[in-house]
Design a protein around this motif. Structure first.
Motif, short mmCIF file in Angstrom:
data_model
loop_
_atom_site.label_atom_id
_atom_site.label_comp_id
_atom_site.label_asym_id
_atom_site.label_seq_id
_atom_site.Cartn_x
_atom_site.Cartn_y
_atom_site.Cartn_z
N PRO A 333 -16.01 32.05 50.74
CA PRO A 333 -14.91 32.82 50.14
C PRO A 333 -13.71 32.90 51.07
N LEU A 334 -12.54 32.59 50.54
CA LEU A 334 -11.31 32.63 51.35
C LEU A 334 -10.36 33.69 50.80
N ASP A 343 -10.55 44.65 38.95
CA ASP A 343 -11.39 43.52 39.33
C ASP A 343 -10.73 42.72 40.44
N VAL A 344 -11.52 41.86 41.07
CA VAL A 344 -11.04 41.09 42.21
C VAL A 344 -11.26 39.60 41.94
N LEU A 345 -10.28 38.80 42.31
CA LEU A 345 -10.41 37.35 42.27
C LEU A 345 -10.54 36.82 43.69
N ILE A 346 -11.50 35.91 43.89
CA ILE A 346 -11.73 35.33 45.21
C ILE A 346 -11.78 33.82 45.09
N ALA A 347 -11.06 33.13 45.97
CA ALA A 347 -11.10 31.67 46.01
C ALA A 347 -12.33 31.23 46.79
N TYR A 348 -13.27 30.60 46.08
CA TYR A 348 -14.44 30.01 46.74
C TYR A 348 -14.07 28.59 47.15
N HIS A 349 -14.02 28.35 48.44
CA HIS A 349 -13.65 27.03 48.96
C HIS A 349 -14.78 26.02 48.76
#
Length: 427
Positions: A333-334, A343-349
């Protein structure tokens, strides 16, 4: 006769409607002429236009009721982003050591151009606006940029070094700077190594989140402000192997992403997707990790990583604070951003060296209920060509996520140099 009279009446009505329309247009034009540039620009920016389908929109799949399109391309390893006071998107173009502005002045949902506003910033990775000042973090430095002449560019005299000399040897060279609700500067610094076996970390500022004043001083209320080691005085929380990004919630809490160690197989340790960072706490690395998958129950305790012996400074996993939410190992996760609904958005590399099943590169949505992360689901997928592909060789790889005030979501892709724009749709 009646038909001819009716036709005459209709013609007269049409002329009156046309006359009123012209008058209305003139009045509206006069009114718009009195609106200043700063007020008019966000109105244009808030038009959530959806451009025609493009290659990115065809390839990528976004959650229902959203549409994704290419916003800009041709960038060199774009990472974290920020929305400026002018409503434009600003991007840390790490591969080019510069900051660029991507305006959409005509409101068509695509960047009009790529404008370099600051250059020669080694390893620039994160951006944070504070009023009209822009804070940027690079490999070893945090800068403050101030456009004093309002020409849209940051010249050398408008760039000040706030923090310098951050440890930068070994791995995990990205640095992320955010300003908290307390008006203090927080900086994430990753570890030098995967684990400490065979590699001495040395500097207490590594694998930590640091806290400074906006001028780079040590706040008196830092948990280690009086430590004999002057480097440790900046430490806010430790045991964080690589927290690439973090956010502050409306209630002041700090949530950070976290990349765990490699070398324990395909499933361990779970990726600590959200860690609630508090002052003076230790979050386990390299001695322990959170073992639960998903929402971590209250009272959970971290488990030992047997590769690393305990020592006098850390004698038990009871000293470690578990994560709040985890996912499968190797998701990496970056960037993290918060939606208006909490809610939360997370960039999964995604994975590049998984032992068995590779982990997807995607944007994940973490559902939050009553201030607690409770579940997760894919939000943006389609970066890989097939489920067996490692993300290190995928078509794309998300790195940063930013949400504008009008709900527009931007995602940076540091593999193919794209910026994607996601907006609600009527589908």
């Amino acid at each position: 006769m009646l038909c001819r009279r009716a036709k005459t009446i209709m013609n007269n009505m049409n002329k009156r409607i046309l006359f009123l329309s012209v008058i209305t247009l003139v009045i509206a034009t006069i009114g718009l002429a009195q609106v200043t540039y700063r007020l008019f620009l966000p109105v244009v920016q808030q038009g959530l236009a959806i451009p025609p389908e493009d290659d990115a929109g065809t390839r990528l799949q976004v959650a229902m009721d959203y549409a994704v399109r290419l916003y800009a391309n041709g960038l060199n390893r774009p990472r974290l982003m920020a929305i400026g006071p002018d409503g434009s998107l600003y991007v840390a173009e790490r591969g080019a050591n510069r900051i660029v502005r991507l305006p959409d002045l005509d409101g068509d949902g695509k960047a009009d151009q790529v404008i370099a506003v600051a250059t020669n910033l080694p390893g620039v990775h994160s951006l944070e606006w504070y009023g009209t000042d822009l804070y940027a973090a690079g490999n070893a430095t945090v800068w403050r940029l101030r456009d004093s002449d309002e020409d849209g560019q940051f010249s050398g005299s408008e760039l000040a070094i706030v923090v310098d000399g951050l440890p930068n040897d070994g791995g995990h060279s990205t640095r992320t700077a955010r300003i908290g609700p307390d008006g203090m500067l927080y900086v994430a610094v990753g570890s030098k190594c995967n684990i400490t076996v065979g590699c001495s970390e040395g500097d207490p500022r590594r694998a930590a989140i640091l806290r400074y004043t906006l001028d780079g001083g040590i706040p008196a209320d830092n948990p280690f402000a009086n430590d004999p080691d002057p480097r440790r005085r900046a430490v806010w929380a430790e045991g964080l192997r690589n927290s690439v990004d973090f956010i502050f919630l409306p209630d002041g809490r700090l949530w950070a992403t976290h990349n765990g160690s490699d070398g324990l197989g395909n499933d361990l340790p779970p990726e600590e997707v959200i860690i609630e960072v508090e002052p003076g706490r230790h979050y386990g690395w390299p001695y322990c990790y959170t073992a639960e998958i998903g929402a971590v129950p209250a009272g959970a305790q971290e488990v030992r990583d047997e590769r690393v012996p305990l020592d006098a400074t850390f004698s038990s996993c009871a000293q470690a604070t578990p994560a709040r939410f985890t996912d499968l190992a190797h998701y990496a996760p970056l960037g993290i951003a918060r939606l208006a609904d909490g809610d939360v958005l997370i960039a999964y590399h995604g994975s590049w060296n998984a032992d068995e099943t590779p982990r997807d590169c995607r944007v994940q949505r973490i559902r939050v209920s009553d201030g607690t992360p409770v579940s997760s689901e894919p939000f943006l997928i389609g970066f890989r060509d097939n489920p067996q592909q490692e993300c290190g060789s995928a078509w794309g790889r998300p790195a940063g996520v930013t949400v504008a005030a009008n709900g527009t979501i931007f995602v940076s892709d540091d593999r193919n140099g794209n910026i994607y724009r996601i907006v609600p749709s009527s589908r």
